[in-house]
Design an enzyme around this catalytic site. Structure first.
Site, mmCIF file in Angstrom:
data_model
loop_
_atom_site.group_PDB
_atom_site.id
_atom_site.type_symbol
_atom_site.label_atom_id
_atom_site.label_comp_id
_atom_site.label_asym_id
_atom_site.label_seq_id
_atom_site.Cartn_x
_atom_site.Cartn_y
_atom_site.Cartn_z
ATOM 1 N N SER A 29 0.836 -1.209 0.000
ATOM 2 C CA SER A 29 0.000 0.000 0.000
ATOM 3 C C SER A 29 0.870 1.259 0.000
ATOM 4 O O SER A 29 0.592 2.223 -0.716
ATOM 5 C CB SER A 29 -0.866 0.058 1.252
ATOM 6 O OG SER A 29 -1.701 -1.043 1.322
ATOM 7 N N ARG A 33 1.515 4.326 -2.894
ATOM 8 C CA ARG A 33 1.325 5.745 -2.562
ATOM 9 C C ARG A 33 2.610 6.534 -2.713
ATOM 10 O O ARG A 33 2.588 7.705 -3.087
ATOM 11 C CB ARG A 33 0.741 5.879 -1.158
ATOM 12 C CG ARG A 33 -0.753 5.480 -1.161
ATOM 13 C CD ARG A 33 -1.201 4.900 0.124
ATOM 14 N NE ARG A 33 -2.630 4.608 0.172
ATOM 15 C CZ ARG A 33 -3.175 3.425 -0.111
ATOM 16 N NH1 ARG A 33 -2.416 2.420 -0.526
ATOM 17 N NH2 ARG A 33 -4.474 3.240 0.000
ATOM 18 N N ARG A 129 -13.734 -7.902 -11.033
ATOM 19 C CA ARG A 129 -14.054 -7.220 -9.767
ATOM 20 C C ARG A 129 -14.850 -5.950 -10.012
ATOM 21 O O ARG A 129 -14.540 -5.172 -10.901
ATOM 22 C CB ARG A 129 -12.756 -6.917 -9.005
ATOM 23 C CG ARG A 129 -12.109 -8.201 -8.515
ATOM 24 C CD ARG A 129 -10.702 -7.988 -8.034
ATOM 25 N NE ARG A 129 -10.637 -7.177 -6.825
ATOM 26 C CZ ARG A 129 -9.497 -6.849 -6.244
ATOM 27 N NH1 ARG A 129 -8.354 -7.230 -6.745
ATOM 28 N NH2 ARG A 129 -9.504 -6.116 -5.149
ATOM 29 N N SER A 174 -13.615 1.378 3.177
ATOM 30 C CA SER A 174 -12.684 1.024 2.106
ATOM 31 C C SER A 174 -11.618 2.093 1.975
ATOM 32 O O SER A 174 -11.893 3.243 1.647
ATOM 33 C CB SER A 174 -13.429 0.882 0.774
ATOM 34 O OG SER A 174 -12.502 0.974 -0.296
ATOM 35 N N GLN A 176 -9.388 2.133 -0.251
ATOM 36 C CA GLN A 176 -9.172 2.460 -1.668
ATOM 37 C C GLN A 176 -10.146 3.543 -2.127
ATOM 38 O O GLN A 176 -9.759 4.480 -2.822
ATOM 39 C CB GLN A 176 -9.341 1.206 -2.524
ATOM 40 C CG GLN A 176 -8.211 0.205 -2.291
ATOM 41 C CD GLN A 176 -8.381 -1.062 -3.115
ATOM 42 O OE1 GLN A 176 -9.364 -1.216 -3.835
ATOM 43 N NE2 GLN A 176 -7.425 -1.964 -3.014
ATOM 44 N N ASP A 329 -6.417 -8.853 5.243
ATOM 45 C CA ASP A 329 -5.570 -9.707 4.406
ATOM 46 C C ASP A 329 -4.935 -10.848 5.188
ATOM 47 O O ASP A 329 -4.331 -11.743 4.613
ATOM 48 C CB ASP A 329 -4.438 -8.879 3.794
ATOM 49 C CG ASP A 329 -4.964 -7.988 2.684
ATOM 50 O OD1 ASP A 329 -5.992 -8.359 2.074
ATOM 51 O OD2 ASP A 329 -4.353 -6.927 2.441
ATOM 52 N N ARG A 360 -12.254 -15.776 -0.739
ATOM 53 C CA ARG A 360 -11.141 -16.231 0.063
ATOM 54 C C ARG A 360 -11.594 -17.084 1.247
ATOM 55 O O ARG A 360 -10.896 -18.001 1.644
ATOM 56 C CB ARG A 360 -10.388 -15.001 0.572
ATOM 57 C CG ARG A 360 -8.922 -15.226 0.681
ATOM 58 C CD ARG A 360 -8.240 -13.973 1.169
ATOM 59 N NE ARG A 360 -7.287 -13.487 0.184
ATOM 60 C CZ ARG A 360 -6.674 -12.317 0.299
ATOM 61 N NH1 ARG A 360 -6.951 -11.510 1.290
ATOM 62 N NH2 ARG A 360 -5.785 -11.952 -0.592
#
Ligand code: DC
Length: 672
Positions: A29, A33, A129, A174, A176, A329, A360
């Protein structure tokens, strides 16, 4: 990452102990960035510790297409020449985001306040997705989107000259979507606000502040966080540094491995301990894990620490739903830890796991079951019955990874401490976040190996011929293929170098035919290991002696014997498929543009601390190419039956993966 037709199975067998320093790759992540946000300030940003997985490379590639200069200086060290707010330019081509949802959603935000159209696509998994969550606020700001069915990629996003500063309350937590809105706010006049009811990763906020942007963050009455950014801030141009800390999600594999393997102790340096990411650490400590945090500090806006982890006896616990966002995760690896814990572990609040790269949750349950662990999903909860006292999970199964890198790594870790080895059906996806996973763990004491033809007991000798120009990457490829298929490897260039070396160190003249032929006749295997072979002047001598047909003839027998002596072999050079082994089972011609090869060679030299100007490397290679192509003896040309691969835009992993899969599938076809 692109799906390949042929899977890459790996098997992990029990490790006696794990010991040492585990170098964990940079945080994914933060790497995204670091690249994206340093493009938004004027000046040069020097980034160290960047994760060079395919997802981050997709971000780098997309930024380049949008007019930002992004350069790799040496492994994990990159430089971005920022264009500043409003400085991006339209991309001439579709942006291929590979498997990276983060890159796609953040970049969609970044280009929203620009009056041009950007086209995004990705691999099959990313194209499946949904993008609705992010397109909704971006459309409110003023973007127009045309997408494939059900809000999926490929999509075209047309930005706007007059973006609206919106206040957007996230309907679903989220990071994102939050980041996409904040990034759109960077170039939007007025104040853009995102309200998040539950905290999500705040790496975008931390990186923006580290780069000098002002953000206003307030906690509202209902406990939600409001993050406001006023657009078009002026940040003074400067040269900046970003050191990317290690990824706690990747560190999780080493941590759990050390906990479950006997007599183990690992140290991990510079690990990101941002509280939005450390739910797993908290959970493991509750389960009885011995994890010590040392030297806590702030680096590039992020809290980091050095960790020491020791083998521990774990016990089952209940993991509350509130913790899910800070460890979303980490459930695959936590499920593995739970399999080794005494008693039952219940993990609540896992709805989000069903819309990740794959379902998952179902995949974790299936994988645990094939490894002999009782586990089930109930609604959004995962229940794992741990081993009974003093017992280890059985292991022994083949896990279906569904192209999920974390499932692949988690179950390789499980194999390190289970009674029987565990096989994962396809480890290709690991390169997305932890390209060096297998090598690192094997160094620390694990036993992970490719499930090759050899390992499964049907090793038939065969010969792979790899031809191609200088610096095409054929040597690296040949070495990896030899290791993978368990074949002998001969770098035939080193033969000519050895001849050159013998002549030069005996004070002779390489252009004297008789001296060169004498030397060629006396070459043996030991000469080929001499480190002086790589010296520049020896390379020059090699190019002179290799032009004599008599020298080539004298070396021919050595090469043919090497190829046919039984175990099978990979040979690389400039005439292997045509002259040395015209009957090779596989012939590949590996090439790349002169410019791409010169770039690689230049980087390689810099990596060795050798300072040369790029232009001279380019000129050198150009001359070599000309000599190779024009010489009358063994001129460089592909064999008629060779498969040619242009590697100009591929990295070493991708090249290996393509050739490996072609060899595997053609071999299988032959047998069938
Ligand atoms: O690939 P290299 O730079 O190590 O090769 C050294 C020299 O040998 C180079 O001038 C090309 C030549 N060579 C050759 O003529 N035939 C081969 N099969 C391999 C190398």
């Amino acid at each position: 990452m692109t799906h390949t037709n042929t899977p890459y199975p790996l098997r992990s067998s029990v490790a006696t102990q794990l010991k040492g320093d585990a170098t964990i790759p940079g945080d994914k992540s933060i790497s995204h960035r670091a690249l994206m946000l340093s493009s938004q300030v004027l000046g040069k940003t020097h980034i160290t510790g960047l994760l060079e997985g395919e997802d981050v490379l997709a971000t780098a590639g997309a930024l380049r297409s949008l007019g930002v200069s992004v350069a790799r200086i040496s492994p994990h060290t990159w430089e971005v020449q920022g264009v500043g707010i409003g400085g991006l330019t339209a991309s001439a081509d579709v942006l291929d985001m590979g498997n990276s949802g983060t890159s796609t959603r953040l970049l969609m935000g970044l280009v929203t306040p620009y009056p041009f159209t950007t086209f995004f696509t990705g691999d099959a998994s990313l194209r499946s997705r949904p993008m609705a969550r992010v397109s909704k606020p971006l459309e409110e700001i003023g973007a127009s989107l045309v997408t494939a069915e059900k809000n999926r990629l490929p999509l075209a996003l047309t930005g706007t000259k007059t973006p609206m500063p919106i206040t957007y309350r996230l309907p679903v937590a989220s990071a994102q979507v939050k980041s996409a809105v904040i990034l759109a706010g960077l170039n939007t006049r007025g104040t853009t606000t995102v309200i998040e009811p539950q905290p999500t990763r705040d790496h975008t906020e931390n990186m923006l502040r580290h780069l000098g942007f002002t953000l206003d963050i307030k906690i509202l009455e209902d406990g939600a966080r409001a993050i406001s950014i006023s657009g078009q801030q002026t940040i003074a141009p400067a040269d900046r540094q970003i050191s990317v800390p290690s990824d706690p999600s990747s560190a999780a594999f080493a941590i759990v491995a050390a906990l479950i393997c006997k007599n183990s102790s690992l140290s991990l340096h510079n690990v990101c301990i941002n509280p939005t990411r450390t739910g797993l650490f908290t959970t493991l400590i509750e389960m009885g894990a011995k994890i010590t945090f040392r030297n806590e500090r702030i680096v590039a806006g992020e809290p980091v620490a050095d960790l020491i982890v020791e083998s521990s006896r774990l016990k089952g616990i209940i993991v509350p739903a509130e913790r899910a966002p800070s460890m979303i995760d980490e459930y695959p690896i936590l499920a593995v830890a739970a399999a080794f814990a005494e008693g039952k572990t219940v993990m609540h609040g896992l709805a989000e796991l069903r819309v990740k790269e794959s379902d998952r949750l179902a995949a974790i349950v299936d994988a645990l079951n094939v490894c002999g662990v009782e586990a089930r999903a109930e609604g959004d909860s995962l229940i794992v019955n741990g081993a009974s006292k003093g017992e280890l999970p059985r292991g022994g199964g083949t896990v279906t990874t569904h192209f999920d890198h974390r499932i692949a790594m988690s179950f390789l870790v499980m194999g390190m401490a289970s009674q029987q080895p565990i096989t994962v059906d396809d480890a290709t996806a690991i390169a997305t976040s932890f390209p060096d996973f297998v090598r690192l763990f094997n160094q620390l004491g694990a036993d992970i190996e490719p499930l090759t033809a050899h390992a499964s007991g049907d090793h038939q000798p065969f010969v792979i011929a790899i031809d191609g120009p200088a610096a095409s990457g054929k040597g690296t490829l040949a070495r990896r293929l030899a290791e993978y298929f368990d074949l002998d490897y001969l770098d035939t260039g080193s033969l000519y170098r050895a001849v050159g070396m013998k002549v030069v160190y005996a004070g002779g003249d390489p252009s004297d035919l008789k001296t060169a032929v004498e030397a060629a006749k006396s070459i043996d295997a030991e000469d080929l290991a001499n480190p002086r072979l790589r010296q520049e002047h020896i390379g020059k001598a090699a190019s002179i002696v290799s032009a004599f047909p008599e020298v080539r003839a004298a070396l021919l027998e050595f090469q043919r014997q090497f190829a046919t002596r039984g175990r099978g072999a990979v040979l690389d050079g400039r005439d292997i498929g045509t002259v040395v082994c015209p009957d090779a089972d596989f012939k590949f011609f590996i090439t790349a543009t002169l410019y791409a090869r010169a770039k690689r060679r230049h980087r390689e030299l810099q990596g060795q601390g050798i300072e040369v100007v790029f232009e001279s490397v380019l000129e050198d290679l150009r001359e070599r190419d000309e000599r190779d192509q024009q010489r009358s003896v063994a001129p460089l040309k592909p064999a008629d039956d060779a498969t040619t691969l242009d590697t100009s835009t591929l990295d070493a992993d991708a090249v290996f993966e393509r050739i490996r899969s072609e060899v595997t599938s053609r071999k299988t076809a032959k047998v069938a």
